[in-house]
Design an enzyme around this catalytic site. Structure first.
Site, PDB file in Angstrom:
ATOM      1  N   HIS A  80       0.741  -1.199  -0.033  1.00  0.00           N
ATOM      2  CA  HIS A  80      -0.043  -0.096   0.162  1.00  0.00           C
ATOM      3  C   HIS A  80       0.930   1.128   0.015  1.00  0.00           C
ATOM      4  CE1 HIS A  80       1.374   0.741   4.156  1.00  0.00           C
ATOM      5  NE2 HIS A  80       0.860  -0.898   4.379  1.00  0.00           N
ATOM      6  N   ASP A 362       4.207  -4.547   3.732  1.00  0.00           N
ATOM      7  CA  ASP A 362       5.489  -4.978   3.611  1.00  0.00           C
ATOM      8  C   ASP A 362       5.817  -6.357   4.174  1.00  0.00           C
ATOM      9  OD1 ASP A 362       4.607  -4.622   6.183  1.00  0.00           O
ATOM     10  OD2 ASP A 362       6.128  -3.233   6.783  1.00  0.00           O
TER      11      ASP A 362
END
Ligand code: NAG
Ligand code: NAG
EC number: 3.1.3.-
Length: 463
Positions: A80, A362
């Protein structure tokens, strides 16, 4: 150096040179280069790369292939975009960042207003439950925790537009009358991942028609779907966390810094550390908002540098100790397996799922990078993209090849399944069979046990 100076330095660089003020060579590199990389990693430089502040259009290596190659399918994994922190620094005012989307605020993208107006009309039935309950774009005047910011939206509009120029305009990946089943879209259940995926698609698709959009919901950040149960993976993770903890204890400068910051905000050091202050400090840093102050003083750039430097050292040790690699191989197998399945169906001439998008975190991208052997790759920045391209050689139609790109850099020949392949073959790509063999069997070799498949490796007794 304070936050403002660091950011001003970035903006002093003329517009024609790439963002963040690094030469185009160093900016494009994800692998440290012993010749030009500073010998001691600079925490401010690393933090700026992490922010990924949108500026001039970037050059990228996506879609580069000889003329006789035809693009068959593309598989995109994104993190994102820029978001508000997930944690607050105790007893301080949280950074004032506006998460509404407005044209006269930087960073800007020409499609921003059209994106908002399209999203505000609602989505119909384009999402698997529970995604339907999420807002389609960020809209709070004071960001909520973890909310995507305007920077995050712009980063993904840019990603989408870049991929559109390459894959749709140049390589005609989708036919003019493309339909919903030519896309495969999946996101975790956070508003920031859904919104990032929508922004990317809005930049990517020639006509964003809600009837042709269907996002599936992925409950696991590892995207492991029905294959998440893996006890050995959890054991690797516990050992990895132990390693992290021990490394932290050894760093007296870090402990001192946490102590100083705890005094400033007047909470026990333990509580401050548990609040993961770097997450919030990075938000201050990326948004040019000065670090918080109290009656007792200010959190400052020196604190930031010490914690960021420790993060970099932690990543270095993580590579050496290989516990994270074990975790990653088992964590990334299901999604890699799903991807090769999708590629194999495309090689059989099936016209579905030509463009797959996984909107993730991540903690999704990092294990995939590590499992592929890209351990030197930088930690996924905001709006990072990892792309698998599948190509067919028109001169030998039975032969299919893959390319792997990370943030626009071709890393195909850095992967463990294709290292040095280019020295033996004139083709600028890797045979699909290499990737398939790796995912089906060879990736488990890194674990050092006898298991050569996911189930055995996940349930190994001797571990
Ligand atoms: C950072 O913010 C200050 C005001 O607090 C402003 O003067 C400066 O130009 C900003 N720097 C950048 C790089 O935007
Ligand atoms: C790998 O993918 C195949 C289908 O392509 C599926 O049958 C198999 O169960 C998958 N294995 C794992 C461990 O996800």
């Amino acid at each position: 150096m304070d936050v403002l100076t660091a950011l001003l330095l970035v903006h002093l660089i003329p517009v024609s040179t790439p963002k963040n003020g690094m030469s185009s060579k160093s900016r494009k590199r994800i692998m440290p280069d012993p010749v030009t990389e500073p010998p001691v990693t600079d925490p401010v430089y690393e933090a700026l790369l992490y922010c990924n502040i949108p500026s001039v259009a970037e050059r990228s290596m996506e879609g580069h292939a000889p003329h006789h190659f035809k693009l068959v399918s593309v598989h995109v994994f994104i993190r994102h975009g820029d978001r508000y922190p997930l944690y607050v620094i105790p007893k301080t005012k949280r950074p004032e960042i506006d998460c509404t989307l407005v044209a006269n605020r930087k960073p800007y993208h020409p499609k921003l207003e059209a994106f908002v107006s399209h999203m505000s009309k609602g989505s119909g039935a384009s999402f698997e439950s529970p995604l339907n309950s999420l807002p389609l774009y960020p809209n709070h005047p004071l960001c909520e925790m973890g909310e995507l910011t305007q920077t995050g939206v712009v980063q993904h509009l840019q990603n989408g537009q870049l991929l559109r120029d390459i894959y749709l305009k140049k390589h005609k990946l989708l036919p003019n009358d493309w339909s919903a089943d030519q896309l495969y879209l999946e996101t975790t259940g956070k508003s920031r991942t859904l919104q990032s995926g929508l922004a990317l698609l809005y930049g990517f698709l020639p006509d964003f028609d809600w009837k042709k959009i269907y996002f599936r919901h992925q409950p696991s950040a590892l995207f492991c779907s029905g294959s998440c149960y893996c006890p050995v993976r959890n054991q690797y993770l516990e050992k990895e966390q132990r390693r992290q903890y021990l490394l932290r204890l050894k760093n007296s400068q870090l402990e001192k810094t946490y102590g100083e910051m705890a005094k400033i905000v007047d909470v026990p050091t333990k509580q401050l550390r548990a609040a993961n202050p770097i997450d919030s400090m990075l938000c201050h840093f990326c948004h040019n908002v000065s670090f918080p102050c109290t009656r007792n003083g200010c959190v400052d750039m020196e604190h930031f540098k010490v914690i960021k430097t420790h993060q970099i050292e932690d990543e270095r040790e993580r590579r050496e100790k290989k516990l994270y690699l074990g975790y990653s191989v088992l964590g990334a197998h299901p999604i890699l397996n799903q991807t090769i399945g999708r590629m194999q169906r495309a090689t059989e001439g099936r016209k579905e799922e030509l463009f797959a998008l996984y909107s993730a975190h991540d903690v999704t991208l990092s294990p995939v990078l590590s499992a592929l052997g890209l351990s030197e790759a930088r930690f996924p920045r905001f709006a990072a993209r990892l792309i698998f391209e599948l190509w067919q050689d028109r001169e030998k139609p039975s032969e299919h090849s893959v390319r792997i790109l990370y943030n626009g850099v071709d890393v195909t020949f850095h992967t463990s399944f294709c290292q040095d392949h280019h020295k033996r073959s004139p083709k600028p790509m890797c045979p699909l069979e290499n990737l398939v063999r790796f995912v089906k069997r060879d990736m488990f070799v890194a674990l050092g046990g006898s298991g050569t498949n996911y189930y055995d490796a996940c349930h190994r007794e001797e571990f």
